[in-house]
Structure formats: structure tokens, C-alpha cells
Motif scaffolding. Structure first.
Motif, PDB file in Angstrom:
ATOM      1  N   LEU A 160       0.820  -1.208   0.000  1.00 38.58           N
ATOM      2  CA  LEU A 160       0.000   0.000   0.000  1.00 38.58           C
ATOM      3  C   LEU A 160       0.859   1.264   0.000  1.00 38.58           C
ATOM      4  O   LEU A 160       0.556   2.252  -0.704  1.00 38.58           O
ATOM      5  CB  LEU A 160      -0.930   0.009   1.212  1.00 38.58           C
ATOM      6  N   VAL A 161       1.938   1.281   0.767  1.00 31.35           N
ATOM      7  CA  VAL A 161       2.837   2.439   0.793  1.00 31.35           C
ATOM      8  C   VAL A 161       3.488   2.641  -0.567  1.00 31.35           C
ATOM      9  O   VAL A 161       3.574   3.758  -1.095  1.00 31.35           O
ATOM     10  CB  VAL A 161       3.894   2.273   1.899  1.00 31.35           C
ATOM     11  N   ALA A 162       3.942   1.527  -1.174  1.00 31.05           N
ATOM     12  CA  ALA A 162       4.568   1.624  -2.497  1.00 31.05           C
ATOM     13  C   ALA A 162       3.563   2.111  -3.544  1.00 31.05           C
ATOM     14  O   ALA A 162       3.894   2.933  -4.415  1.00 31.05           O
ATOM     15  CB  ALA A 162       5.144   0.267  -2.899  1.00 31.05           C
ATOM     16  N   LEU A 163       2.313   1.628  -3.438  1.00 29.37           N
ATOM     17  CA  LEU A 163       1.287   2.061  -4.380  1.00 29.37           C
ATOM     18  C   LEU A 163       0.991   3.548  -4.234  1.00 29.37           C
ATOM     19  O   LEU A 163       0.786   4.272  -5.234  1.00 29.37           O
ATOM     20  CB  LEU A 163       0.010   1.241  -4.152  1.00 29.37           C
ATOM     21  N   PHE A 164       0.973   4.065  -3.013  1.00 30.04           N
ATOM     22  CA  PHE A 164       0.734   5.483  -2.787  1.00 30.04           C
ATOM     23  C   PHE A 164       1.799   6.343  -3.461  1.00 30.04           C
ATOM     24  O   PHE A 164       1.487   7.311  -4.158  1.00 30.04           O
ATOM     25  CB  PHE A 164       0.698   5.768  -1.285  1.00 30.04           C
ATOM     26  N   ALA A 204       1.505   6.243  -7.257  1.00 28.65           N
ATOM     27  CA  ALA A 204       0.400   7.076  -7.727  1.00 28.65           C
ATOM     28  C   ALA A 204       0.758   8.550  -7.657  1.00 28.65           C
ATOM     29  O   ALA A 204       0.433   9.333  -8.558  1.00 28.65           O
ATOM     30  CB  ALA A 204      -0.855   6.790  -6.896  1.00 28.65           C
ATOM     31  N   TRP A 205       1.452   8.959  -6.603  1.00 26.42           N
ATOM     32  CA  TRP A 205       1.864  10.362  -6.475  1.00 26.42           C
ATOM     33  C   TRP A 205       2.841  10.758  -7.586  1.00 26.42           C
ATOM     34  O   TRP A 205       2.724  11.824  -8.196  1.00 26.42           O
ATOM     35  CB  TRP A 205       2.509  10.570  -5.118  1.00 26.42           C
ATOM     36  N   ALA A 206       3.809   9.864  -7.877  1.00 29.50           N
ATOM     37  CA  ALA A 206       4.774  10.143  -8.937  1.00 29.50           C
ATOM     38  C   ALA A 206       4.091  10.196 -10.298  1.00 29.50           C
ATOM     39  O   ALA A 206       4.420  11.043 -11.150  1.00 29.50           O
ATOM     40  CB  ALA A 206       5.873   9.087  -8.929  1.00 29.50           C
ATOM     41  N   ALA A 207       3.116   9.301 -10.528  1.00 29.67           N
ATOM     42  CA  ALA A 207       2.397   9.317 -11.800  1.00 29.67           C
ATOM     43  C   ALA A 207       1.583  10.589 -11.961  1.00 29.67           C
ATOM     44  O   ALA A 207       1.518  11.175 -13.045  1.00 29.67           O
ATOM     45  CB  ALA A 207       1.497   8.085 -11.896  1.00 29.67           C
ATOM     46  N   LEU A 244       2.264  13.538 -10.602  1.00 27.79           N
ATOM     47  CA  LEU A 244       3.204  14.624 -10.858  1.00 27.79           C
ATOM     48  C   LEU A 244       3.698  14.604 -12.302  1.00 27.79           C
ATOM     49  O   LEU A 244       3.772  15.648 -12.971  1.00 27.79           O
ATOM     50  CB  LEU A 244       4.381  14.526  -9.890  1.00 27.79           C
ATOM     51  N   ALA A 245       4.026  13.401 -12.809  1.00 29.37           N
ATOM     52  CA  ALA A 245       4.496  13.296 -14.186  1.00 29.37           C
ATOM     53  C   ALA A 245       3.418  13.701 -15.175  1.00 29.37           C
ATOM     54  O   ALA A 245       3.699  14.362 -16.190  1.00 29.37           O
ATOM     55  CB  ALA A 245       4.961  11.862 -14.461  1.00 29.37           C
ATOM     56  N   THR A 246       2.167  13.337 -14.891  1.00 35.59           N
ATOM     57  CA  THR A 246       1.072  13.720 -15.777  1.00 35.59           C
ATOM     58  C   THR A 246       0.876  15.235 -15.796  1.00 35.59           C
ATOM     59  O   THR A 246       0.655  15.828 -16.856  1.00 35.59           O
ATOM     60  CB  THR A 246      -0.228  13.036 -15.319  1.00 35.59           C
ATOM     61  N   ALA A 247       0.955  15.870 -14.625  1.00 37.41           N
ATOM     62  CA  ALA A 247       0.801  17.326 -14.559  1.00 37.41           C
ATOM     63  C   ALA A 247       1.896  18.033 -15.346  1.00 37.41           C
ATOM     64  O   ALA A 247       1.645  18.993 -16.086  1.00 37.41           O
ATOM     65  CB  ALA A 247       0.803  17.787 -13.103  1.00 37.41           C
ATOM     66  N   VAL A 248       3.140  17.557 -15.205  1.00 39.68           N
ATOM     67  CA  VAL A 248       4.250  18.162 -15.950  1.00 39.68           C
ATOM     68  C   VAL A 248       4.058  17.977 -17.450  1.00 39.68           C
ATOM     69  O   VAL A 248       4.282  18.890 -18.249  1.00 39.68           O
ATOM     70  CB  VAL A 248       5.593  17.557 -15.484  1.00 39.68           C
ATOM     71  N   ALA A 249       3.605  16.780 -17.847  1.00 41.71           N
ATOM     72  CA  ALA A 249       3.393  16.512 -19.269  1.00 41.71           C
ATOM     73  C   ALA A 249       2.290  17.392 -19.844  1.00 41.71           C
ATOM     74  O   ALA A 249       2.391  17.893 -20.972  1.00 41.71           O
ATOM     75  CB  ALA A 249       3.050  15.039 -19.473  1.00 41.71           C
ATOM     76  N   VAL A 250       1.222  17.616 -19.062  1.00 40.17           N
ATOM     77  CA  VAL A 250       0.132  18.476 -19.536  1.00 40.17           C
ATOM     78  C   VAL A 250       0.613  19.901 -19.718  1.00 40.17           C
ATOM     79  O   VAL A 250       0.280  20.581 -20.700  1.00 40.17           O
ATOM     80  CB  VAL A 250      -1.057  18.408 -18.557  1.00 40.17           C
ATOM     81  N   ILE A 251       1.417  20.382 -18.761  1.00 42.77           N
ATOM     82  CA  ILE A 251       1.930  21.748 -18.864  1.00 42.77           C
ATOM     83  C   ILE A 251       2.855  21.907 -20.058  1.00 42.77           C
ATOM     84  O   ILE A 251       2.792  22.891 -20.800  1.00 42.77           O
ATOM     85  CB  ILE A 251       2.656  22.139 -17.561  1.00 42.77           C
TER      86      ILE A 251
END
Length: 482
Positions: free
Chosen positions: A67-71, A74-77, A79-86
């Protein structure tokens, strides 16, 4: 009497817990409560195995790690999606503009300087005194015409050099207008000596600090050979942050193209094409003619950087409308001296008449200053995209008669910020059809108007244009207030 008289003497207390034989301990060592029952519960710390068993066994630890690894994944994904959108989002590219594309030019009228001494010298002194004032209004460069012959350094050199020095101290650039001046070495077949004289004259004035030259498309200098010569001389004085320019004033309906080896000439030979909004006319044009000329230019696509000036004569009540147009069109505005310094007019001495003239002059100067400063700080007005917005018949006939001039509109856009410019040249008010501009944001805020009395927020469906009025409205996308 002794205090301890035997075990049972005075002061002693018998222990009720003592047996008959007296074998039990004293009251200090006797337990106050006796635990019932024979089997007493013993409390001990839980072992590691007991803790794991009570927490669900060894599998709980693995689940918690998952569960910790999944959290964090998900947080890294996210962040990467937000950067890609920008990074990949559509946004306007910042186009680097050179100095003349960001400047506001003031064209001095020839009759201001074509005076005989000492009137001419007094006019020159008055002009030098006004240079800091021009700079405060947002003007960056002057187009000087009529101060004698710029190619006769002996006669006109001292006056122009004086004006150049004053303008440099005021932070203004100077462009010499040589349209119609007989130049050396500009015609086919001219000898090398005349061509060298032209180069020497250009070098002289460039060395004095002149920022460029303006010629007409009807001049003999407007040829491939001459412009190549001029460009080579200008390159000698160009710096990385200060380029010298050639401006061509368009006097014909279509500017004659220049060709090299059968192909269109590289546009670097001509930096700016100065175009008049109104055609030349011996008498002021009608409102219909003014609106028609504006509409024609708004629908034309240009393949070079344009400079705009009013040109022909227009009715006095349309002058401020034309000023709003010049300051919001894509390109370089070139305003006349009388647009910055309105003529007082009349010889009346009535105090109320003078007060009205002062208010009129003040309102025109305030409008000019507001437009120039908004153009300087708003990317949409400086280098944003241009979209012509035609009106349909139903919107045009809302409050105006079919014989009235058409209402004109265009959009200057940069990202999510849009500037809507509306021009009503008619003598009747005009309201906007709610069905017009359905793709535009519904509300905005007034930036400028011809009477300088429009303030605050506005909804497009409630906007009514007054007669002879132009307004500039800054629109916003829903939820965006930048």
C-alpha cells in the motif's frame, strides 16, 4: 507509669488478623486485599510472534508495504502527468520583437518645421522642449520630415544634429523621412561617383545617430539595386541591440514587389511597410467611406510587418475612433502630431469655450496615453493573433438603419486573454446580438473607450455602442482572471 507494660499494655493494638497462636505477621506486612480463587492471572509483555498473530499474521506486513509503495507510485504518476500536460499544452510562443515592432512612432508634420527663420528656429526649440512629454505618453520614435534637406548636410546638418541630440537625451529614436527627396545614385545608369555620394550621405546621418530612413514606393530608390546598397550601408552601423531600418511608405493600392532571380525578395531588405488606413482625398471622407476603408484593411492578410497611419481626411468626430483602431491593429502605430497635440481651433475668447476645448484636448491625450500604455504591457495587443469578426445582418439592424455604416469588430488574442475591439462609425447606437460571438467569453472589463467614460465590468449581451464610438474590452475565459 511505664508506657509499655507488657505486650497487652496500654498503647498497644491487637492485630485482628492474628491467629490464636499469634503466628501471623504484624499489620504492616499483612495484605490489604486477598485475591479470590486459587489460580491467579499473570500479566506479561507480548512477544513478537504474539503481536504478528494479533495483527493478522505475517501477511499484514507485506500488504502494508504494498500500500505504501502504491501510494508513492500514484503520487509520482500524478506529478508526471501534470508536468506533461503543462509541457504539451497549447500556448502561444513568445515571439522576439525588435525595437521598431514594439515602438510607437510619432510623425511630425512638415508645416511644423518648414518655417523661415526665425519662425523655424522657434518651432525647433518648441519641438525640443516637447520631447520628454512625448516620451511620457509612450512614444518611442519620431519620423522627421520637412526639416530642410537631410542629404544637404551643409544647410540642414546643424538643425538635425541638434534635434538628434535632444531626442537621444529624451530616449527617442529618429527616422528621417526622405520620401520625394532627390537622392543621389538611385537611378539605373548613375555613375559610381553619384552612388558613392549616396553612401556617404547615409553614413553621415547614421553616424549622427539616425535610426533609419523612410522612402516611398514611388521613389527612384525603391529598386532592388538601391535597397541592396542601402542595406549594405545600414549593416555597417547595426548592433545586436540597435538595428537601423528602412521603412517604405505605400502610396499605391498594391506595393510593387521586388524580385531576385524570379523569386520574391527577402523581406529583410524592407523592414516596415507603412500603410494608410484611409485613401487620400481633397475633402473629408464620409462615415460610410471611413468604415469601408477600415473593413477592407481588416480583411487583408499581410506578408510583412506593417506600420499604420490614418492617412486621408476623416470627419472630426471619427478621429478618436481611428486612434483606437491604430493602437489596437497588429503592427506598428504611426500617429500624427495633431493626434497627440490637438489643435485648439477658433479665436474665441469666451472662458466656457476655452474650458470645453481644454477638456476635449485632455480627453484625447488621456485616451492616447491609456492606449499606448496598455499596448506596451499587454502581449495580446503587442504581438497577439488577429481575428476579424464580421457581424450578421440581424445584429447590424438591431438599432441602426440599413443605410448606416457597418459596425466592425476584431479580436486580439494571447493564450486565454482576448481583447475585443468594437467600432461603431454610424450616427445611431448599436447593440450586440446575443447570437453574435457565441464562442467568445460572455463578460470582460473595459480597457478604453473614445469618451474615456467606460469603466468596470461589462457583459457583451448588455453592451450598447454609442454613435461614433469605439471600445476595447478585455475578455476572460470562465474561471480565469489573469
Amino acid at each position: 507509669m511505664p508506657l509499655n507494660v507488657g505486650d497487652t499494655g496500654y498503647g498497644s493494638v491487637a492485630d485482628p488478623g492474628l491467629s490464636a497462636s499469634g503466628a501471623a505477621g504484624s499489620s504492616e506486612t499483612a495484605a490489604l486485599l486477598e485475591l479470590a480463587g486459587e489460580d491467579e492471572q499473570e500479566w506479561r509483555p507480548m512477544s513478537k510472534e504474539a503481536l504478528e498473530e494479533s495483527a493478522g499474521g505475517p501477511g499484514w506486513r507485506k500488504l502494508r508495504c504494498y500500500l505504501v509503495a502504491l501510494f508513492w507510485l500514484a503520487w509520482a504518476a500524478t506529478l508526471a502527468t501534470a508536468v506533461a500536460v503543462i509541457v504539451t499544452s497549447s500556448r502561444p510562443a513568445a515571439t522576439p520583437l525588435v525595437w521598431w515592432q514594439q515602438s510607437l512612432f510619432l510623425q511630425l508634420q512638415p508645416d511644423l518645421l518648414n518655417e523661415t527663420p526665425p519662425e523655424g528656429l522657434r518651432a525647433l526649440d518648441a519641438l525640443c522642449d516637447r520631447l520628454p512629454y512625448f516620451k511620457s505618453l509612450g512614444i518611442s520614435a519620431l519620423i522627421l520630415r520637412g526639416l530642410l534637406d537631410p542629404f544637404n548636410a551643409t544647410e540642414s546638418g546643424p538643425h538635425i544634429r541638434r534635434l538628434l541630440g535632444q531626442s537621444d537625451r529624451a530616449g527617442l529614436k529618429m527616422v528621417l523621412d526622405v520620401c520625394g527627396v532627390q537622392l543621389f545614385g538611385t537611378r539605373e545608369g548613375e555613375n559610381e561617383e553619384a552612388s558613392n555620394a549616396t553612401q556617404d550621405a547615409l553614413r553621415f546621418w547614421l553616424g549622427q545617430g539616425v535610426a533609419g530612413f523612410l522612402i516611398c514606393d514611388t521613389d527612384a530608390a525603391y529598386t532592388e539595386k538601391s535597397l541592396m546598397l542601402w542595406r549594405s550601408v545600414l549593416e555597417e552601423f547595426n548592433k545586436e541591440d540597435e538595428q537601423r531600418i528602412v521603412v517604405v511608405k505605400q502610396t499605391r493600392e498594391l506595393i510593387p514587389p521586388l524580385r531576385v532571380s524570379g523569386r520574391r525578395l527577402n523581406i529583410t531588405l524592407v523592414d516596415v511597410v507603412l500603410r494608410s488606413v484611409l485613401p487620400d482625398s481633397p475633402r473629408p471622407l464620409s462615415a460610410h467611406q471611413v468604415a469601408g476603408a477600415i473593413e477592407t484593411h481588416l480583411q487583408m492578410a499581410a506578408d510583412t510587418w506593417l506600420g499604420w497611419t490614418v492617412g486621408g481626411k476623416a470627419p472630426y468626430d471619427l478621429r478618436r475612433l481611428l486612434l483606437v483602431l491604430l493602437m489596437t491593429l497588429p503592427g506598428t502605430p504611426v500617429v500624427q502630431y495633431d493626434q497627440v497635440e490637438p489643435a485648439q481651433g477658433g479665436n474665441g475668447s469666451d472662458s466656457s469655450d476655452l474650458t470645453e476645448k481644454f477638456k476635449l484636448k485632455h480627453s484625447i491625450v488621456a485616451l492616447f496615453s491609456s492606449l499606448s500604455h496598455n499596448r506596451a504591457r499587454e502581449e495580446a495587443l503587442l504581438s497577439g493573433s488577429f481575428t476579424f469578426l464580421p457581424f450578421n445582418d440581424s445584429s447590424n439592424a438591431t438599432l441602426s438603419s440599413p443605410s448606416s455604416p457597418p459596425t466592425l469588430a476584431f479580436l486580439r488574442s494571447w493564450g486565454c486573454v482576448h481583447f475585443l475591439v468594437l467600432l461603431n462609425a454610424a450616427s445611431e447606437p448599436h447593440s450586440l446580438d446575443p447570437a453574435w460571438g457565441v464562442s467568445l467569453p460572455e463578460a470582460g472589463v473595459f480597457v478604453a473607450s473614445t469618451a474615456m467614460d467606460r469603466l468596470g465590468a461589462v457583459a457583451l449581451h448588455t453592451l450598447v455602442l454609442r454613435p461614433r464610438e469605439a471600445v476595447v474590452v478585455k475578455l476572460f475565459e470562465p474561471g480565469n482572471y489573469s
